[in-house]
Design a protein around this motif. Sequence first.
Motif, short mmCIF file in Angstrom:
data_model
loop_
_atom_site.label_atom_id
_atom_site.label_comp_id
_atom_site.label_asym_id
_atom_site.label_seq_id
_atom_site.Cartn_x
_atom_site.Cartn_y
_atom_site.Cartn_z
N PHE A 24 0.83 -1.21 0.00
CA PHE A 24 0.00 0.00 0.00
C PHE A 24 0.86 1.25 0.00
O PHE A 24 1.70 1.44 0.90
N PHE A 70 -5.83 16.09 3.94
CA PHE A 70 -5.74 15.17 2.80
C PHE A 70 -7.04 14.41 2.60
O PHE A 70 -7.95 14.47 3.43
N GLY A 72 -8.50 10.49 0.68
CA GLY A 72 -8.08 9.18 0.18
C GLY A 72 -9.19 8.63 -0.70
O GLY A 72 -10.35 8.60 -0.29
N TYR A 136 -4.59 4.02 -5.67
CA TYR A 136 -4.95 4.84 -4.51
C TYR A 136 -4.58 6.29 -4.84
O TYR A 136 -3.47 6.58 -5.29
N ARG A 138 -4.24 10.26 -3.58
CA ARG A 138 -4.06 11.03 -2.36
C ARG A 138 -4.01 12.53 -2.69
O ARG A 138 -2.97 13.08 -3.00
N TYR A 168 -4.45 -2.85 2.13
CA TYR A 168 -3.87 -1.97 3.14
C TYR A 168 -3.27 -2.78 4.29
O TYR A 168 -2.17 -2.52 4.75
N LYS A 196 -10.05 15.25 7.88
CA LYS A 196 -8.86 14.45 7.56
C LYS A 196 -7.64 15.35 7.56
O LYS A 196 -7.19 15.83 6.52
N TYR A 201 -3.59 12.05 12.67
CA TYR A 201 -2.86 10.79 12.48
C TYR A 201 -1.53 10.82 13.23
O TYR A 201 -1.11 9.82 13.81
N SER A 235 -7.51 3.53 10.84
CA SER A 235 -7.72 3.96 9.46
C SER A 235 -9.08 3.53 8.94
O SER A 235 -9.27 3.40 7.74
N GLY A 301 -13.22 1.48 5.20
CA GLY A 301 -12.40 2.63 4.85
C GLY A 301 -11.99 2.53 3.39
O GLY A 301 -12.05 1.44 2.81
N THR A 302 -11.56 3.64 2.82
CA THR A 302 -11.16 3.59 1.41
C THR A 302 -9.96 2.67 1.25
O THR A 302 -9.94 1.79 0.40
N ALA A 303 -8.94 2.89 2.08
CA ALA A 303 -7.74 2.07 1.96
C ALA A 303 -8.04 0.64 2.42
O ALA A 303 -7.68 -0.32 1.74
C1 COI Z 1 -8.07 6.09 3.54
O1 COI Z 1 -8.72 5.09 3.83
O2 COI Z 1 -8.09 6.57 2.41
C2 COI Z 1 -7.24 6.76 4.52
O3 COI Z 1 -6.97 7.90 4.35
C3 COI Z 1 -6.74 6.00 5.67
C4 COI Z 1 -5.29 6.05 5.80
C5 COI Z 1 -4.44 5.21 5.01
C6 COI Z 1 -4.74 7.09 6.64
#
Ligand code: COI
Length: 357
Positions: A24, A70, A72, A136, A138, A168, A196, A201, A235, A301-303
């Motif tokens: 990831f 940020f 994601g 992914y 960002r 992830y 976010k 974090y 996350s 979660g997205t990740a």
């Molecule tokens: C996401 O799930 O996109 C996140 O931002 C979590 C992360 C990897 C901090």
Amino acid sequence: MLDIQVEKTNHPKQKPVDETQLGFGKIFTDHMFMMNYNQEKGWHNARVQPYSPITLDPSALVFHYAQECFEGMKAYRRADGKVQLFRPEKNAQRMLSTHERLCIPPISEQDFVQAVKALVEVDCDWVPHSDGTSLYIRPFTIATEAMLGVKASAEYQFIIIASPSGAYYAEGINPVRIYVEDQYTRAAPGGTGYIKCGGNYAASIIASEKAHKLGFSQVLWLDGVERRYVEEVGSMNIFFKIDGEIYTAPTCGTVLPGITRMSCIELMKSWGLEVHETRLAIEDVMKFAQEGKLEEVFGTGTAAVISPVGELVYENETAIIHNGTIGTLTQKLYDTLTGIQWGKLPDENGWTVPIGG
Ligand code: COI
């Protein structure tokens, strides 16, 4: 509407050959999107340019007071080769609310989505093909004004980078072990728990380090006032299936309003399940586990996508969930959500947005 200039790289990188080893967020595509803000021009100079390090003044405000945030999100490769995004307007809306909380000038929903699409179009060949992989994305904003006063920066950069990624968690879709954090807290009312920003974090790392040393994948955060109500995982948002009904923390200030969370709630309601967005005390969760009523626990979660939780440890008590295996609802959510995201199932809700033609 942004006027985006595109400068393509003359030195394309070698794309990963073995997509099973992506991990990831470790490798990045050939390009990045950038746009600058100053008070005279507003957001300007939108461009897609070769991926490269950026140069900032050491006094740039982001380094000192963390005015930074940020998003994601992901681009998915369908079986027919086309690429699509998943609810990008929801990321745009959340970024707007994050910018507002951090006193960063807004980027409109349309401009945000246009910028993401522009980068993914240029780096389309970087969207991986193998099962369970995606690109992914960002997007992030940093305060770049060079000065040391504590104030809202007068200058910013909005940047989008992208990384072909696999799961992830090393566990993939296998259940994770989670440690309930009872010493540190993540968010308090009136704070920044619902946005976010990197600071959330940074402050969480000490608890993850502790959890990792004890052999856990992540921590489950309790509320910052009473250290009693379950909120979210490092996350991911978190859901509990108790006696046939679903519980998750409400997003009223201290919990991140996850887009996967929102989509899962919509799916489960459409399947006729009772979903309660309500406070749930950790001692009740442990009691339900002892009584055999805690049927499933999963993170979203997205990740992380959908991540089953096989074990929760709180103080000296351990709850083993679904014998440490993935539950039926968790599996159905995973199959449905990823089916829509990778274009294997019909998108009845209009959640996907095609890239290009
Ligand atoms: C996401 O799930 O996109 C996140 O931002 C979590 C992360 C990897 C901090």
